[in-house]
Design an enzyme around this catalytic site. Structure first.
Site, short mmCIF file in Angstrom:
data_model
loop_
_atom_site.label_atom_id
_atom_site.label_comp_id
_atom_site.label_asym_id
_atom_site.label_seq_id
_atom_site.Cartn_x
_atom_site.Cartn_y
_atom_site.Cartn_z
N SER A 117 0.80 -1.22 0.00
CA SER A 117 0.00 0.00 0.00
C SER A 117 0.83 1.27 0.00
CB SER A 117 -0.94 0.01 1.21
OG SER A 117 -0.20 -0.08 2.42
N ASP A 168 -2.97 8.25 7.91
CA ASP A 168 -3.95 7.43 8.61
C ASP A 168 -3.21 6.53 9.60
OD1 ASP A 168 -2.87 5.39 7.07
OD2 ASP A 168 -4.64 5.11 5.83
N HIS A 199 -0.32 4.76 7.22
CA HIS A 199 0.46 5.32 6.12
C HIS A 199 0.94 6.75 6.37
CE1 HIS A 199 -2.45 2.34 4.46
NE2 HIS A 199 -1.32 1.86 3.96
#
Length: 378
Positions: A35, A325, A328
């Site tokens: 991600s 978040d 990340h």
């Protein structure tokens, strides 16, 4: 007759997209990751539970709508690629992807939740592990061979740049979870041997597929991400997780050096940003941050909320938060990591032509504000 044969050959070469004196393809990059590097692959995996398709993702990128990146702006790979003059490679699952786009821009195979190990993050239902990403790369190679022929395709892939940036999910969403089979099968040392041994086989496979210029990124202090902190009663970093990251980096650095010295014509380098990220966390004001321990995008006092949601509240100034978040980094943090990699690895311009995409405008955000509509591609 000779003229006719020459004309036929020229037409055939033109159809194949091969100039008489070679491909003349520009240098592009192929990205393998999770991600931290995903630019939209998981958006096309309809059953995936790891998707960045909700506001406020992408708020500081382009039109401000979700674009598949798990941050408010750019990824580290975006920033480094821009510095090097490399085009930003589109997601492999982008329906507009063609052979011409691949040769002009490369491909990004990164997938949120993906790991070095196939069994990592199975509860996300759909995600591409590194082995799956390498398999997809093999399919891309076949398309390009059909397009320009095997000789020119070999040149194209050997001159390309490759990024491998994975590993954190193998710990956070696998080994460190009590429900994981690997957490019962291995201890810290044996799991690291298993994980890095698997990575060894994958890097050798990538080399056998023609990759010569490869950057392998290490892990940051993953015990300090907000998700790990909130699991602690004190709110401090999880030292066990950080120690695993340090050991992984140590073993992977040795692996990269070994493979670079033994695989033919290979230039494999290790990118380590652990120290600078740890310093940002320890001394945020030194880098212009007000906060380095909690997410900018959060659902009030309800934590951990693993993703931003339309009802989330944003910090007042996104440029002042290290984390976007629970998992990340923010665009501002990614800039620091990218600059560290550029300095350590000496990245210079590869393609002189073409300007990078504009940087995001990180204007202060007063929460709450109206959420933008979801992206059509989400």
């Amino acid at each position: 007759m000779k003229y006719s044969m020459a004309a036929s050959l020229l037409i055939a070469l033109t159809i194949l997209g091969v100039a008489m004196d070679g491909c003349h393809c520009k240098v592009v990059q192929f990205i393998f990751g999770d991600s931290l590097s995903d630019v939209g692959n998981n958006e096309y995996l309809s059953r995936s539970l790891a998707r960045a398709n909700l506001p406020w993702y992408g708020i500081d990128f382009g039109n401000g709508l979700p674009n598949g990146r798990y941050t408010n702006g750019r990824t580290v790979a975006d920033i480094i690629g821009d510095h090097m003059g490399l085009p930003r490679p589109p997601a492999f699952l982008d329906p507009t992807l063609t052979e011409d786009i691949i040769m002009s821009n490369g491909v990004n195979f990164a997938s949120g939740g993906g790991g070095i190990l196939n069994e990592t993050a199975t509860y996300f239902i759909q995600r591409f592990s590194l082995y799956k990403q390498l398999e997809l790369f093999g399919g891309v190679q076949e398309l390009i061979r059909q397009k320009i022929g095997p000789t020119e395709a070999e040149k194209f892939f050997q001159q390309s740049q490759y990024v491998v940036a994975m590993g954190s999910n193998d710990f956070i969403n696998n080994y460190l979870m009590p429900i994981s089979g690997d957490s019962w099968t291995y201890n810290d040392d044996t799991f690291l041997i298993y994980l890095v041994g698997t990575l060894r086989n994958q890097l050798k496979l990538l080399h056998s597929l023609g990759a010569r210029q490869v950057i392998v990124f290490g892990l940051g202090p993953m015990g300090c991400i907000p998700l790990q902190r909130v699991l602690s009663t004190s709110g401090d970093c999880q030292q066990k997780s950080n120690n695993l990251a340090l050991k992984f980096n140590q073993l992977t650095s040795k692996l990269v050096m070994e493979l670079s010295n033994t695989l033919p014509n290979a230039s494999i380098r290790f990118g380590d940003a652990y120290d600078v990220v740890n310093d940002v966390i320890s001394n945020p004001s030194k880098y212009g941050f007000d906060n380095a321990d909690s997410p900018c995008c959060s659902f009030g006092k309800i934590r951990p909320a693993l993703t931003c949601v339309p009802a989330s509240r944003l910090c007042k100034d996104r440029s002042k938060y290290m984390f976007w978040d629970e998992y990340h980094p923010s665009d501002s943090a990614n800039v620091i990591v990218a600059k560290e990699m550029i300095k350590k690895l000496g990245f210079g311009k590869v393609n002189q032509a073409g300007a990078p995409s504009p940087q995001p405008s990180l204007a202060p955000s007063d929460a709450p504000v109206a959420a933008p509509a979801p992206s059509p591609n989400a």
